[in-house]
Scaffold this motif. Structure first.
Motif, PDB file in Angstrom:
ATOM      1  N   GLY A  15      -2.237 -10.829   3.825  1.00  0.00           N
ATOM      2  CA  GLY A  15      -2.329  -9.367   3.850  1.00  0.00           C
ATOM      3  C   GLY A  15      -2.844  -8.866   5.172  1.00  0.00           C
ATOM      4  O   GLY A  15      -2.334  -7.882   5.721  1.00  0.00           O
ATOM      5  N   SER A  16      -3.859  -9.551   5.718  1.00  0.00           N
ATOM      6  CA  SER A  16      -4.406  -9.127   7.006  1.00  0.00           C
ATOM      7  C   SER A  16      -3.369  -9.246   8.097  1.00  0.00           C
ATOM      8  O   SER A  16      -3.227  -8.381   8.957  1.00  0.00           O
ATOM      9  CB  SER A  16      -5.635  -9.977   7.341  1.00  0.00           C
ATOM     10  OG  SER A  16      -6.626  -9.793   6.361  1.00  0.00           O
ATOM     11  N   MET A  17      -2.629 -10.376   8.076  1.00  0.00           N
ATOM     12  CA  MET A  17      -1.599 -10.567   9.094  1.00  0.00           C
ATOM     13  C   MET A  17      -0.519  -9.498   8.980  1.00  0.00           C
ATOM     14  O   MET A  17      -0.072  -8.938   9.979  1.00  0.00           O
ATOM     15  CB  MET A  17      -0.967 -11.965   8.935  1.00  0.00           C
ATOM     16  CG  MET A  17      -1.911 -13.107   9.301  1.00  0.00           C
ATOM     17  SD  MET A  17      -1.156 -14.704   8.999  1.00  0.00           S
ATOM     18  CE  MET A  17       0.207 -14.633  10.137  1.00  0.00           C
ATOM     19  N   LEU A  18      -0.104  -9.202   7.729  1.00  0.00           N
ATOM     20  CA  LEU A  18       0.909  -8.170   7.539  1.00  0.00           C
ATOM     21  C   LEU A  18       0.405  -6.818   8.011  1.00  0.00           C
ATOM     22  O   LEU A  18       1.147  -6.023   8.586  1.00  0.00           O
ATOM     23  CB  LEU A  18       1.306  -8.091   6.060  1.00  0.00           C
ATOM     24  CG  LEU A  18       2.201  -9.229   5.545  1.00  0.00           C
ATOM     25  CD1 LEU A  18       2.339  -9.136   4.033  1.00  0.00           C
ATOM     26  CD2 LEU A  18       3.565  -9.171   6.210  1.00  0.00           C
ATOM     27  N   GLY A  19      -0.903  -6.570   7.731  1.00  0.00           N
ATOM     28  CA  GLY A  19      -1.477  -5.298   8.161  1.00  0.00           C
ATOM     29  C   GLY A  19      -1.450  -5.156   9.664  1.00  0.00           C
ATOM     30  O   GLY A  19      -1.072  -4.117  10.204  1.00  0.00           O
ATOM     31  N   LYS A  59       1.553  -7.126  -2.926  1.00  0.00           N
ATOM     32  CA  LYS A  59       2.522  -6.062  -3.154  1.00  0.00           C
ATOM     33  C   LYS A  59       1.982  -4.711  -2.663  1.00  0.00           C
ATOM     34  O   LYS A  59       2.735  -3.879  -2.147  1.00  0.00           O
ATOM     35  CB  LYS A  59       2.861  -5.986  -4.635  1.00  0.00           C
ATOM     36  CG  LYS A  59       3.685  -7.158  -5.140  1.00  0.00           C
ATOM     37  CD  LYS A  59       4.079  -6.961  -6.591  1.00  0.00           C
ATOM     38  CE  LYS A  59       4.942  -8.124  -7.078  1.00  0.00           C
ATOM     39  NZ  LYS A  59       5.340  -7.960  -8.506  1.00  0.00           N
ATOM     40  N   GLN A  60       0.675  -4.490  -2.847  1.00  0.00           N
ATOM     41  CA  GLN A  60       0.073  -3.251  -2.364  1.00  0.00           C
ATOM     42  C   GLN A  60       0.218  -3.123  -0.849  1.00  0.00           C
ATOM     43  O   GLN A  60       0.567  -2.070  -0.320  1.00  0.00           O
ATOM     44  CB  GLN A  60      -1.413  -3.191  -2.738  1.00  0.00           C
ATOM     45  CG  GLN A  60      -1.702  -3.115  -4.222  1.00  0.00           C
ATOM     46  CD  GLN A  60      -3.196  -3.132  -4.478  1.00  0.00           C
ATOM     47  OE1 GLN A  60      -3.930  -2.281  -3.962  1.00  0.00           O
ATOM     48  NE2 GLN A  60      -3.657  -4.113  -5.253  1.00  0.00           N
ATOM     49  N   ILE A  61      -0.046  -4.226  -0.158  1.00  0.00           N
ATOM     50  CA  ILE A  61       0.034  -4.223   1.304  1.00  0.00           C
ATOM     51  C   ILE A  61       1.462  -3.999   1.762  1.00  0.00           C
ATOM     52  O   ILE A  61       1.736  -3.217   2.688  1.00  0.00           O
ATOM     53  CB  ILE A  61      -0.525  -5.542   1.880  1.00  0.00           C
ATOM     54  CG1 ILE A  61      -2.022  -5.643   1.572  1.00  0.00           C
ATOM     55  CG2 ILE A  61      -0.273  -5.609   3.387  1.00  0.00           C
ATOM     56  CD1 ILE A  61      -2.631  -6.967   1.941  1.00  0.00           C
ATOM     57  N   GLN A  62       2.382  -4.685   1.097  1.00  0.00           N
ATOM     58  CA  GLN A  62       3.790  -4.520   1.458  1.00  0.00           C
ATOM     59  C   GLN A  62       4.251  -3.076   1.255  1.00  0.00           C
ATOM     60  O   GLN A  62       5.027  -2.535   2.048  1.00  0.00           O
ATOM     61  CB  GLN A  62       4.651  -5.481   0.631  1.00  0.00           C
ATOM     62  CG  GLN A  62       4.489  -6.947   1.021  1.00  0.00           C
ATOM     63  CD  GLN A  62       5.243  -7.880   0.095  1.00  0.00           C
ATOM     64  OE1 GLN A  62       5.476  -7.558  -1.066  1.00  0.00           O
ATOM     65  NE2 GLN A  62       5.627  -9.047   0.618  1.00  0.00           N
ATOM     66  N   ALA A  63       3.771  -2.441   0.182  1.00  0.00           N
ATOM     67  CA  ALA A  63       4.136  -1.040  -0.083  1.00  0.00           C
ATOM     68  C   ALA A  63       3.619  -0.123   1.014  1.00  0.00           C
ATOM     69  O   ALA A  63       4.308   0.812   1.441  1.00  0.00           O
ATOM     70  CB  ALA A  63       3.585  -0.606  -1.442  1.00  0.00           C
ATOM     71  N   LEU A  64       2.400  -0.407   1.487  1.00  0.00           N
ATOM     72  CA  LEU A  64       1.839   0.410   2.564  1.00  0.00           C
ATOM     73  C   LEU A  64       2.645   0.236   3.848  1.00  0.00           C
ATOM     74  O   LEU A  64       2.912   1.199   4.569  1.00  0.00           O
ATOM     75  CB  LEU A  64       0.376   0.034   2.809  1.00  0.00           C
ATOM     76  CG  LEU A  64      -0.633   0.416   1.714  1.00  0.00           C
ATOM     77  CD1 LEU A  64      -2.021  -0.080   2.091  1.00  0.00           C
ATOM     78  CD2 LEU A  64      -0.654   1.924   1.500  1.00  0.00           C
ATOM     79  N   ILE A  65       3.021  -1.000   4.123  1.00  0.00           N
ATOM     80  CA  ILE A  65       3.745  -1.285   5.365  1.00  0.00           C
ATOM     81  C   ILE A  65       5.161  -0.707   5.323  1.00  0.00           C
ATOM     82  O   ILE A  65       5.691  -0.241   6.343  1.00  0.00           O
ATOM     83  CB  ILE A  65       3.778  -2.807   5.619  1.00  0.00           C
ATOM     84  CG1 ILE A  65       2.364  -3.311   5.889  1.00  0.00           C
ATOM     85  CG2 ILE A  65       4.692  -3.150   6.789  1.00  0.00           C
ATOM     86  CD1 ILE A  65       2.255  -4.809   5.986  1.00  0.00           C
ATOM     87  N   ASN A  66       5.760  -0.726   4.145  1.00  0.00           N
ATOM     88  CA  ASN A  66       7.142  -0.283   4.027  1.00  0.00           C
ATOM     89  C   ASN A  66       7.272   1.223   3.743  1.00  0.00           C
ATOM     90  O   ASN A  66       8.376   1.702   3.487  1.00  0.00           O
ATOM     91  CB  ASN A  66       7.852  -1.071   2.914  1.00  0.00           C
ATOM     92  CG  ASN A  66       8.054  -2.529   3.290  1.00  0.00           C
ATOM     93  OD1 ASN A  66       8.283  -2.847   4.456  1.00  0.00           O
ATOM     94  ND2 ASN A  66       7.939  -3.426   2.309  1.00  0.00           N
ATOM     95  N   ASN A  67       6.160   1.926   3.776  1.00  0.00           N
ATOM     96  CA  ASN A  67       6.208   3.370   3.541  1.00  0.00           C
ATOM     97  C   ASN A  67       7.011   4.054   4.653  1.00  0.00           C
ATOM     98  O   ASN A  67       6.712   3.899   5.836  1.00  0.00           O
ATOM     99  CB  ASN A  67       4.785   3.948   3.521  1.00  0.00           C
ATOM    100  CG  ASN A  67       4.788   5.451   3.308  1.00  0.00           C
ATOM    101  OD1 ASN A  67       5.480   5.949   2.434  1.00  0.00           O
ATOM    102  ND2 ASN A  67       4.016   6.152   4.121  1.00  0.00           N
TER     103      ASN A  67
END
Length: 433
Positions: free
Chosen positions: A9-13, A112-120
């Protein structure tokens, strides 16, 4: 497992934030040049060239300065305003708010929460301004104007004396000062903010200059728009039909001529030199209805009288606000048009109507279904969001100025101008007839 999720999650962020900043470098210069080329804004082989680009972080806009081909002018680009705006907003972008990461729930759904934030993704809503000072200056704002601007006490505190609030642009609050620009034309389709602006102006002037402002209000659709102001002591007349309109304009014209003679006799050039504080506002809503008067003589007379107010009234303390939703050349008094110092134009049906008001197209391209959005024109044009003034707010502000008086049987109020001169002073009184 939780450590792996957190690490991922941190890396994706971080990667998402990095992508966000790389994808938003605020450089639309190539796109602007391409739109101009596709719109035919070039001469033979000569095309626009980018001279300079600067980003204003505080006001969130990018300013592009272009050298344009000889033979092209600012109006050529303003005529294509809609194409530039749509072209700059033809895609969506990732929009990541790093503050949202603080609200993450540390459970099995974290990834999934992190992915949703990134894909907004959000649709772009950039706005543009254009002007010319030897080169074409195009400012592209990251976000458009606010869609709602409420008229409240804070907004009222921003204007004084004979100023009224016009609204906000992308970068500033705009006022109209009737001491500097005495005549104002207001146009726009129904339900887009024209009458709201008139009520905004009347309320502001009554609140800020209660002892010095006088009004003649003309509403040629029955008087409903101005009904709540009828009992205000500052309101001399509310005319609701053709007959009452002619009576009111004849009274004003008689007063205007006598005042002009009085100024000449005393060697005063204008109302400022005379030291008079009073300003008399003639506010006309649905002015195009004058063209519908049954008698041609009445139509011509009303048009002439309004033209006289516009032509010679400014220096004598008269101010005119002429509003219509049907601005066509055959219903727009020529003298009003010729002597208008400013215009506020809401959305119109077509470019022909826009040309009548602004001498250019553009009002037809204002957003559909967005009340309050307008073009304010003085020596330059600005797109503004005008304030919405609730009726409850109006009632609170005008309540101290209500003058309870008996009403005639037909609930109409007409007046006759009576001029008196005593001890070197000059006053105009109005008597009910």
């Amino acid at each position: 497992m939780l450590f792996e999720v957190l690490t991922t999650g941190s890396m994706l962020g971080v990667l998402g934030a990095s992508y966000y900043y790389k994808a938003n470098l605020n450089d639309d210069s190539d796109k602007i040049l391409k739109i101009a080329e596709n719109c035919g804004l070039y001469k033979k082989d000569e095309k626009m060239r980018l001279y300079r680009r600067n980003y204003n972080k505080a006001k969130k806009y990018t300013e592009y300065v272009f050298k344009i081909p000889l033979g092209l002018e600012l109006q050529d680009f303003l005529d294509k305003y809609g194409k530039f705006k749509d072209g700059l907003n033809n895609r969506s972008v990732r929009r990541i708010n790093l503050q949202d990461f603080k609200n993450l729930k540390f459970d099995a759904s974290l990834l999934k929460q992190i992915q949703a934030l990134i894909n907004n993704r959000v649709q772009l809503s950039k706005e543009i301004e254009m002007e010319y000072d030897g080169m074409l200056i195009t400012r592209v704002y990251d976000e458009g104007l606010t869609k709602e601007l409420l008229y409240d006490d804070d907004l009222l505190a921003k204007v004084k004396n004979w100023q009224v609030p016009v609204g906000v642009t992308y970068k500033e609050f705009v006022v109209h000062d009737f001491e500097k620009l005495q005549m104002l034309v207001v146009a726009g389709m129904t339900r887009y903010g024209k009458t709201v602006f008139l009520k905004n102006s009347i309320t502001t002037l009554i609140n800020n200059e209660p002892d010095n402002v006088k009004f003649t209000l003309i509403d040629l659709k029955g008087g409903l728009a101005f009904s709540r102001f009828m009992a205000c002591k500052q309101v001399q007349t509310v005319a609701k039909n053709g007959e009452e309109t002619l009576q009111a304009l004849e009274a004003i014209h008689a007063d205007l001529i006598k005042r002009q003679e009085h100024f000449l006799a005393n060697g005063w050039e204008d109302i400022g030199e005379a030291g008079w504080k009073e300003r008399h506002f003639i506010v006309v809503d649905e002015g195009a209805e004058i063209a519908g008067f049954e008698e041609k003589a009445d139509r011509d007379r009303a048009t002439h009288l309004l033209g006289e107010v516009a032509r010679i009234g400014a220096g004598l303390g008269y101010r005119l606000i002429f509003a219509t939703q049907y601005p066509t050349a055959d219903v727009f008094p020529r003298q009003v048009k010729a002597n208008t110092s400013a215009a506020l134009c809401f959305k119109l049906k077509n470019s022909t109507q826009s040309m009548v008001v602004l001498d250019r197209g553009g009002a037809e391209s204002l957003p559909t279904g967005l009340p309050g959005r307008a073009i304010y024109q003085t020596d330059c044009d600005s797109i503004v969001q005008t304030p919405f003034i609730p009726n409850q707010f109006i009632d609170i502000k005008i309540k101290p100025h209500i003058n309870i008086r008996p009403r005639s049987d037909d609930a109409s109020v007409s007046h006759r101008a009576k001029t008196e001169e005593k001890g070197g002073s000059y006053t105009t009184k109005f008597e009910e007839t």
